[in-house]
Scaffold this motif. Sequence first.
Motif, PDB file in Angstrom:
ATOM      1  N   SER A   1      44.364  35.702  49.289  1.00 27.37           N
ATOM      2  CA  SER A   1      43.269  35.833  48.323  1.00 27.37           C
ATOM      3  C   SER A   1      43.797  35.976  46.906  1.00 27.37           C
ATOM      4  O   SER A   1      43.264  35.377  45.960  1.00 27.37           O
ATOM      5  CB  SER A   1      42.384  37.038  48.694  1.00 27.37           C
ATOM      6  OG  SER A   1      41.802  36.856  49.968  1.00 27.37           O
ATOM      7  N   LYS A   2      44.858  36.775  46.720  1.00 25.63           N
ATOM      8  CA  LYS A   2      45.438  36.938  45.379  1.00 25.63           C
ATOM      9  C   LYS A   2      46.043  35.628  44.885  1.00 25.63           C
ATOM     10  O   LYS A   2      45.951  35.306  43.696  1.00 25.63           O
ATOM     11  CB  LYS A   2      46.497  38.033  45.411  1.00 25.63           C
ATOM     12  CG  LYS A   2      45.938  39.438  45.619  1.00 25.63           C
ATOM     13  CD  LYS A   2      47.056  40.470  45.660  1.00 25.63           C
ATOM     14  CE  LYS A   2      46.493  41.872  45.854  1.00 25.63           C
ATOM     15  NZ  LYS A   2      47.569  42.907  45.904  1.00 25.63           N
TER      16      LYS A   2
ATOM     17  N   LEU B   1      43.228  33.518  43.699  1.00 26.88           N
ATOM     18  CA  LEU B   1      42.721  33.979  42.415  1.00 26.88           C
ATOM     19  C   LEU B   1      43.615  33.500  41.276  1.00 26.88           C
ATOM     20  O   LEU B   1      43.132  33.137  40.193  1.00 26.88           O
ATOM     21  CB  LEU B   1      42.627  35.510  42.422  1.00 26.88           C
ATOM     22  CG  LEU B   1      41.929  36.153  41.222  1.00 26.88           C
ATOM     23  CD1 LEU B   1      40.481  35.656  41.106  1.00 26.88           C
ATOM     24  CD2 LEU B   1      41.970  37.669  41.334  1.00 26.88           C
TER      25      LEU B   1
ATOM     26  N   THR C   1      42.401  30.994  38.122  1.00 29.26           N
ATOM     27  CA  THR C   1      42.421  31.512  36.751  1.00 29.26           C
ATOM     28  C   THR C   1      43.490  30.839  35.883  1.00 29.26           C
ATOM     29  O   THR C   1      43.233  30.492  34.730  1.00 29.26           O
ATOM     30  CB  THR C   1      42.660  33.028  36.767  1.00 29.26           C
ATOM     31  OG1 THR C   1      43.846  33.320  37.521  1.00 29.26           O
ATOM     32  CG2 THR C   1      41.475  33.748  37.390  1.00 29.26           C
TER      33      THR C   1
ATOM     34  N   LEU D   1      37.808  40.377  47.970  1.00 23.41           N
ATOM     35  CA  LEU D   1      37.955  39.546  46.779  1.00 23.41           C
ATOM     36  C   LEU D   1      37.130  38.254  46.840  1.00 23.41           C
ATOM     37  O   LEU D   1      37.169  37.461  45.905  1.00 23.41           O
ATOM     38  CB  LEU D   1      39.444  39.171  46.585  1.00 23.41           C
ATOM     39  CG  LEU D   1      40.387  40.291  46.145  1.00 23.41           C
ATOM     40  CD1 LEU D   1      41.819  39.762  46.088  1.00 23.41           C
ATOM     41  CD2 LEU D   1      39.971  40.844  44.790  1.00 23.41           C
TER      42      LEU D   1
ATOM     43  N   SER E   1      34.754  37.727  43.910  1.00 25.73           N
ATOM     44  CA  SER E   1      35.492  37.460  42.664  1.00 25.73           C
ATOM     45  C   SER E   1      36.036  36.032  42.664  1.00 25.73           C
ATOM     46  O   SER E   1      36.028  35.352  41.627  1.00 25.73           O
ATOM     47  CB  SER E   1      36.641  38.454  42.521  1.00 25.73           C
ATOM     48  OG  SER E   1      36.168  39.774  42.463  1.00 25.73           O
ATOM     49  N   LEU E   2      36.478  35.571  43.815  1.00 24.15           N
ATOM     50  CA  LEU E   2      36.994  34.205  43.925  1.00 24.15           C
ATOM     51  C   LEU E   2      35.870  33.185  43.700  1.00 24.15           C
ATOM     52  O   LEU E   2      36.059  32.185  42.991  1.00 24.15           O
ATOM     53  CB  LEU E   2      37.638  33.992  45.304  1.00 24.15           C
ATOM     54  CG  LEU E   2      38.921  34.776  45.577  1.00 24.15           C
ATOM     55  CD1 LEU E   2      39.323  34.657  47.042  1.00 24.15           C
ATOM     56  CD2 LEU E   2      40.052  34.258  44.692  1.00 24.15           C
TER      57      LEU E   2
ATOM     58  N   ALA F   1      34.990  33.094  40.012  1.00 22.27           N
ATOM     59  CA  ALA F   1      35.998  32.380  39.231  1.00 22.27           C
ATOM     60  C   ALA F   1      35.873  30.883  39.424  1.00 22.27           C
ATOM     61  O   ALA F   1      36.068  30.096  38.474  1.00 22.27           O
ATOM     62  CB  ALA F   1      37.395  32.846  39.654  1.00 22.27           C
TER      63      ALA F   1
END
Length: 532
Positions: free
Chosen positions: A485-486, A489, A493, A518, A521-522, A525
């Motif tokens: 997930s990170k 992201l 971004t 997340l 948030s994903l 974005a």
Amino acid sequence: MFLSKLTTHYAYFRLFIVSHKTTMDTSTLLLRFDGRSRLLLRSLLSGATGARRGVWVFQRQRRSDPDRCLHTCLETLCQQEICPNSDAQTLTTKPLVCLFPVAFQRSLLSFLHLTHPLHPRTSVLRLLDCLSQGEHAPNPWVSALVVQLRRDLGAPGGKEPLITPQCRERLRGLCERLRGSGGDDKATGWALCLGGPIEPQLSSSSQSGLDVVPQRKRKSSCVYLDSVLEDDAGQQRKRMKISLSPVDTERSCSSMEYAVGTEGLKDQMKTDWVTESNLCVFLVQASIPQIKEILESEMEWDQSSVDVFKVLNDCDPSQVEILCRMLSLSEMPEQTLPQLCSCLLELSPDLSHSTAATLIKSLLLGKVLSLSEPASRCLVTAVTSLCSRYPRPTCHALIGPVLEEGQTGSAQAELLNRLIEDCLDPHYRLLVFQMTIKGIWCEGLLSVIHALLDKKLELNEELFTLFTYQLSSQAPHFTKSMKYSKMMLTVLTKYNTHVTVAHKHTLSCCLSSNETFLKKSLQAALKRIKHS
């Protein structure tokens, strides 16, 4: 009366000057030679390693001038020079070669033993005659080397024994002591190995000289190395057998003690032409015992240690691989790695790509793959130092195999991330990124990819498209992975300008299966990415 005294003083003055010159540093004698010959002769003055270094220098000189021979150099060595007589009261003449140290003469003869087909036969024979003059007879080792070289050339005098009667008797006594008293009915140990009568005789079928051990034991008394080119099961190292015959005893002194090799190498050295490949093979074989001694030494390494590793610049990839296997570099203790890497980094010129890749693979790959906890300080130092100097070989021989093996655990990932951060330039990071797309993805590999993406790689459209397809195909396996997930992201971004309509649809499919906190948030974005 006055004139007679003046003449006498002048004679003594000349005697003093000449005597001073012959006892001073050999640099004065080297001034008689041209620059290239002087460089070669200086290498022969390197003590026990003189012959090996001489071959290395001569090989380099022949690369720039394939027709180079030592005719002028040998003729200069044979020139007569004025020097004081043994009684120090009168003057006499000696060949220039006789004014050099005995160690130099041994190195010179060992060097000519290996390269004599490349030099004029008449010049070599003249040099041997100079070293064999009755009044200036050399020490026994030089005498033996002279006889051996005459045998190589097929010249008169080559049938003389290589050892003196005194040496023969001492060897006889040594063999008797090693055999033991023989009191038991059943022979054991050295008595079994050396059993049988000891009858010295001159071998007529070979050029090995005087045989002291029995003929039936001759095969086991030779110094040899089994060929590592054989792929027989269980054979990983060359085996060395120790000789007790005077033939091998006499070869164990001076620089010839390193001339161990296969029988095929010995036969090649007796042919009419010594090729550059032959010299390379000799250098590899001659360096093995020296490198082993250095690796096993507990003392601090010096410049002479660095010189031993220069042989790597003369090896092709297959020879380097054989050398690494014989030295068991993969089993080297980690505390030795920093010193070895320091020697490798001091080599000039730098190692070739293939040589560096083979060394890095042999030294480091097994240790990195076997990591189950963070790498030791010694291993980190070795990996980072070699990666900084040889980044491309490190990528191909170390980083790539670790990624492709699918064994990128947390310990491997931590080490690779350190290389990405401290050692690799942007274009090498891009190369590693391409390797990660082809590798088997796991949690450790995800952290490596994330570290690469954080460096804002310059991805072209084709590579970014391939990466998004890989993200989509791997998404079902990492639905609950925070690392995945990170990484996603970071893509949304930092690489939003690369995302096209097709990419956006693919990334949306990746997020639909995400089950981490997340996810929202994903998705937010992804929605913020606009297309012109």
